[in-house]
Motif scaffolding. Structure first.
Motif, short mmCIF file in Angstrom:
data_model
loop_
_atom_site.label_atom_id
_atom_site.label_comp_id
_atom_site.label_asym_id
_atom_site.label_seq_id
_atom_site.Cartn_x
_atom_site.Cartn_y
_atom_site.Cartn_z
N LEU A 58 0.74 -1.15 0.08
CA LEU A 58 0.05 0.09 -0.05
C LEU A 58 0.86 1.28 -0.05
CD1 LEU A 58 -2.79 1.16 0.43
CD2 LEU A 58 -2.43 1.13 2.81
N GLN A 59 0.75 1.99 -0.87
CA GLN A 59 1.40 3.35 -1.05
C GLN A 59 0.39 4.38 -0.95
OE1 GLN A 59 3.47 2.20 -4.87
NE2 GLN A 59 5.40 2.82 -3.70
N ALA A 60 0.78 5.44 0.10
CA ALA A 60 -0.06 6.80 0.17
C ALA A 60 0.63 7.73 1.11
CB ALA A 60 -1.38 6.37 0.58
N LEU A 61 0.59 8.78 0.58
CA LEU A 61 1.07 9.95 1.52
C LEU A 61 2.20 9.91 2.00
CD1 LEU A 61 -2.03 10.16 3.88
CD2 LEU A 61 -1.46 11.86 2.23
N GLY A 62 3.25 9.31 0.95
CA GLY A 62 4.64 9.14 1.01
C GLY A 62 4.98 8.07 1.75
N ARG A 63 4.04 7.07 2.18
CA ARG A 63 4.53 6.06 3.28
C ARG A 63 4.17 4.55 2.30
NH1 ARG A 63 0.69 8.41 6.96
NH2 ARG A 63 1.90 10.02 8.12
#
Length: 74
Positions: A58-63
């Motif tokens: 999972l990739q989101a908000l730079g994480r």
């Protein structure tokens, strides 16, 4: 299930044990709040996946977060 503190571009990818890309069940901009993401246990080409162990990224908000997914016989 995961939470977004603000609207964000989100990508959920699934890989097999050899690291090969299997599916992208979620890709796009999602609103802030709790998100329930699902995978229909199909590859991107529409075929059903085999039982076994897979990895979700999972990739989101730079994480980037990883999780194991076990698929059992249908």
């Amino acid at each position: 299930e995961f939470s977004l503190e603000r609207e964000a571009d989100v990508t959920l990818d699934v890989f097999d044990l050899q690291g090969r890309h299997v599916a992208t069940p979620v890709a796009g901009r999602l609103p802030a709040g709790t998100v329930r993401a699902g995978w229909n246990l199909r590859r991107d080409d529409g075929g059903a996946v085999e039982p076994g162990l897979y990895f979700a990224r999972l990739q989101a908000l730079g994480r980037t977060l990883f999780s194991r997914v076990t698929v059992v016989a249908r």
